[in-house]
Design an enzyme around this catalytic site. Structure first.
Site, PDB file in Angstrom:
ATOM      1  N   ASP A 147       0.857  -1.191   0.000  1.00  0.00           N
ATOM      2  CA  ASP A 147       0.000   0.000   0.000  1.00  0.00           C
ATOM      3  C   ASP A 147       0.890   1.236   0.000  1.00  0.00           C
ATOM      4  O   ASP A 147       1.810   1.354   0.811  1.00  0.00           O
ATOM      5  CB  ASP A 147      -0.899  -0.017   1.254  1.00  0.00           C
ATOM      6  CG  ASP A 147      -1.955   1.088   1.237  1.00  0.00           C
ATOM      7  OD1 ASP A 147      -3.150   0.759   1.260  1.00  0.00           O
ATOM      8  OD2 ASP A 147      -1.576   2.272   1.200  1.00  0.00           O
ATOM      9  N   ASP A 197      -4.050   2.394  -4.904  1.00  0.00           N
ATOM     10  CA  ASP A 197      -2.697   2.373  -4.320  1.00  0.00           C
ATOM     11  C   ASP A 197      -2.432   1.131  -3.480  1.00  0.00           C
ATOM     12  O   ASP A 197      -1.556   1.139  -2.634  1.00  0.00           O
ATOM     13  CB  ASP A 197      -2.460   3.645  -3.482  1.00  0.00           C
ATOM     14  CG  ASP A 197      -3.043   3.538  -2.083  1.00  0.00           C
ATOM     15  OD1 ASP A 197      -4.089   2.871  -1.919  1.00  0.00           O
ATOM     16  OD2 ASP A 197      -2.451   4.114  -1.168  1.00  0.00           O
ATOM     17  N   GLU A 198      -3.178   0.067  -3.732  1.00  0.00           N
ATOM     18  CA  GLU A 198      -3.112  -1.070  -2.823  1.00  0.00           C
ATOM     19  C   GLU A 198      -3.324  -2.372  -3.594  1.00  0.00           C
ATOM     20  O   GLU A 198      -4.196  -2.446  -4.451  1.00  0.00           O
ATOM     21  CB  GLU A 198      -4.244  -0.858  -1.805  1.00  0.00           C
ATOM     22  CG  GLU A 198      -4.464  -1.955  -0.856  1.00  0.00           C
ATOM     23  CD  GLU A 198      -5.788  -1.778  -0.090  1.00  0.00           C
ATOM     24  OE1 GLU A 198      -6.548  -0.821  -0.360  1.00  0.00           O
ATOM     25  OE2 GLU A 198      -6.063  -2.631   0.741  1.00  0.00           O
TER      26      GLU A 198
HETATM   27  P1  TTP Z   1      -5.285   5.061   1.576  1.00  0.00           P
HETATM   28  O1  TTP Z   1      -4.272   4.040   1.160  1.00  0.00           O
HETATM   29  O2  TTP Z   1      -6.347   4.644   2.533  1.00  0.00           O
HETATM   30  O3  TTP Z   1      -4.580   6.322   2.243  1.00  0.00           O
HETATM   31  P2  TTP Z   1      -3.210   7.036   1.867  1.00  0.00           P
HETATM   32  O4  TTP Z   1      -2.489   6.313   0.783  1.00  0.00           O
HETATM   33  O5  TTP Z   1      -3.485   8.487   1.605  1.00  0.00           O
HETATM   34  O6  TTP Z   1      -2.411   6.960   3.220  1.00  0.00           O
HETATM   35  P3  TTP Z   1      -1.744   5.661   3.914  1.00  0.00           P
HETATM   36  O7  TTP Z   1      -2.001   4.482   3.024  1.00  0.00           O
HETATM   37  O8  TTP Z   1      -0.280   5.975   4.015  1.00  0.00           O
HETATM   38  O9  TTP Z   1      -2.402   5.548   5.242  1.00  0.00           O
HETATM   39  O10 TTP Z   1      -6.010   5.644   0.292  1.00  0.00           O
HETATM   40  C1  TTP Z   1      -5.318   5.838  -0.939  1.00  0.00           C
HETATM   41  C2  TTP Z   1      -5.810   7.082  -1.635  1.00  0.00           C
HETATM   42  O11 TTP Z   1      -7.203   6.989  -1.849  1.00  0.00           O
HETATM   43  C3  TTP Z   1      -5.598   8.344  -0.819  1.00  0.00           C
HETATM   44  O12 TTP Z   1      -4.309   8.913  -1.019  1.00  0.00           O
HETATM   45  C4  TTP Z   1      -6.697   9.229  -1.319  1.00  0.00           C
HETATM   46  C5  TTP Z   1      -7.800   8.274  -1.717  1.00  0.00           C
HETATM   47  N1  TTP Z   1      -8.832   8.278  -0.664  1.00  0.00           N
HETATM   48  C6  TTP Z   1      -9.940   9.107  -0.829  1.00  0.00           C
HETATM   49  O13 TTP Z   1     -10.079   9.780  -1.850  1.00  0.00           O
HETATM   50  N2  TTP Z   1     -10.877   9.139   0.172  1.00  0.00           N
HETATM   51  C7  TTP Z   1     -10.765   8.411   1.326  1.00  0.00           C
HETATM   52  O14 TTP Z   1     -11.634   8.482   2.211  1.00  0.00           O
HETATM   53  C8  TTP Z   1      -9.606   7.554   1.476  1.00  0.00           C
HETATM   54  C9  TTP Z   1      -9.435   6.723   2.715  1.00  0.00           C
HETATM   55  C10 TTP Z   1      -8.683   7.526   0.454  1.00  0.00           C
HETATM   56 MG    MG Z   2      -2.208   4.224   0.891  1.00  0.00          MG
END
Ligand code: TTP
Ligand code: MG
Length: 408
Positions: free
Chosen positions: A11, A106-107
């Site tokens: 991720d 992103d995962e």
């Molecule tokens: P995440 O992987 O949940 O969050 P992140 O990558 O920003 O942070 P981390 O993994 O380091 O905790 O989500 C990936 C992307 O998806 C995030 O950058 C933006 C988008 N997203 C939204 O648009 N709305 C949301 O509520 C969430 C959780 C994520």
């Molecule tokens: Mg992320």
């Protein structure tokens, strides 16, 4: 000796924000938020780790974020840019294993079973993946390695940012045991409250709670959570078939009660969903309406269609029936509305041939798609959606909704 199963969960850290920081290195190391301007409504989509130290997190209203951290840089965001970064990220992963299951932009999960022979160890393989992501994209990934998906995901989450945690085979339960139940996938705010009220605050405690007790308090999901808490998850890494659902949603500029405007927005979002369906040459069996109220409670209501469909009218009509029912049951104004379709299938030609009205509708929808492709989404609108001119700005691609850069 047979190889033991090794699943990786990868991720990216603060994904949207990190992409912005690569484009503008001055933002590195600073509190940055993607989601929109602080004076607008809408919520934080991504917050940099520096911004998180001020309590900012995804889903927080932008106004709250700017109050807690006024010095943060607020960026509207650009979905196309994130999609492109995501494609490059997935391409790097695909170089390492064909057993890849993207979960979001992103995962992804990757089945690395047996790959020790190529990379010395799975941990070494994870390091090589992280290195390529940093070298080629300038982004940071966190990786969890374990014997099953759910534990790999908990591990990558716990390792953030720029982390790598491997849970040795057989240690899944003891790894999870001390962690708070909130860390377990599948436990949302509501389930957390139910479990806390029962005195269950750690995953370890959850794992030894009798299954019958969990089922009586949580219903069917109690069984799954019990398995997860014990480090058991039989689900396989499944390389993507095709999209499982398509949805569009929007937050209103201010909470609204105006029925014609709510219905017009639903019509517009339905048109966008069905147009995407046709673009993917799919038909849907199920339509889901989503509503969020000012107090942030969110409901979804679904309906199964008697015949699969990709038609603007059918998807809107079904959404409208669900909307009318929901509005009759809840008197609060609406903050957010969304519509989605799922249980997607290939179009069934036979039915079209049998039913000439369906065929005509299909031709009409395809003609609309061609015109929109040429002149932009707003070139053709049903009378109903013209109302939206009063509440959303427009451009060639349609109404720019709450977070223009993130509108699709
Ligand atoms: P995440 O992987 O949940 O969050 P992140 O990558 O920003 O942070 P981390 O993994 O380091 O905790 O989500 C990936 C992307 O998806 C995030 O950058 C933006 C988008 N997203 C939204 O648009 N709305 C949301 O509520 C969430 C959780 C994520
Ligand atoms: Mg992320």
């Amino acid at each position: 000796m047979a190889n033991c199963v090794r699943i990786m969960h990868i991720d990216l850290d603060a994904f949207f924000v990190s992409v912005e920081q690569v484009a503008n290195p001055e933002l590195k190391g600073k509190p940055v938020v993607v989601g929109g301007r602080p004076d607008r409504r809408g919520v934080v989509a991504a917050a940099s780790y520096e911004a998180r130290t001020f309590g900012l997190h995804a889903g927080m209203p932008l106004v709250t974020a700017s109050r807690l951290c006024p010095q943060a840089t607020f960026i509207e965001g650009n979905f196309a840019k994130y999609r492109s970064a995501s494609q490059k990220f997935m391409a790097i992963l695909a170089d390492f294993s064909p057993y890849l299951e993207p979960m979001s932009l992103d995962e992804a999960y990757l089945d690395a079973t047996g790959f020790e022979s190529i990379h010395d160890s799975i941990r070494q393989m994870a390091r090589a993946i992280k290195q390529r992501i940093t070298d080629e994209l300038g982004l940071c990934a966190s990786v969890g390695i374990a014997g099953c998906k759910v534990v790999a995901k908990v591990a990558s989450d716990l390792s953030k940012p720029d982390g790598l945690i491997e849970v040795a085979s057989g240690n899944e339960r003891s790894f999870l045991a001390p962690l708070s139940i909130a860390k377990l996938p599948g436990i949302g705010k509501k389930t957390e409250r139910v479990l806390t009220a029962l005195g269950i605050t750690t995953i370890g405690k959850l794992s030894i709670t009798p299954l019958t007790a969990l089922k009586s308090h949580l219903g069917a999901s109690g069984e799954m959570l019990h398995r997860f808490a014990n480090g058991i998850d039989e689900s396989k890494v499944e390389p993507p078939g095709e999209a499982k659902s398509i949805s569009r949603e929007t937050t209103f500029g201010k909470d609204i009660r105006d029925r014609p405007q709510i219905e017009a927005t639903l019509r517009y979002l339905s048109d966008r969903v069905s147009s995407e369906l046709r673009q993917q040459s799919k038909q849907a069996r199920c339509v889901t309406l989503k509503l969020r109220y000012p107090d942030f409670t969110t409901i979804t209501r679904s309906r199964t269609l008697s015949q699969t469909s990709d038609s603007d009218q059918t998807i809107f009509d079904t959404g409208l029936r669900l909307l009318k029912k929901a509005l009759s049951q809840e008197k609060q104004p609406i903050r957010l509305i969304g519509i989605g379709v799922s249980h997607l299938t290939e179009p069934s030609r036979q039915l079209d041939m049998l039913d000439s009205s369906a065929q005509k509708l299909g031709q009409l929808n395809r003609a609309i798609d061609r015109i929109r492709k040429k002149y932009g989404f707003s070139a053709i609108q049903t009378g109903r959606t013209l109302l939206l001119k009063d509440i959303f700005p427009t451009d060639k691609n349609g109404y720019t909704r709450h977070t223009p850069g993130l509108s699709r």
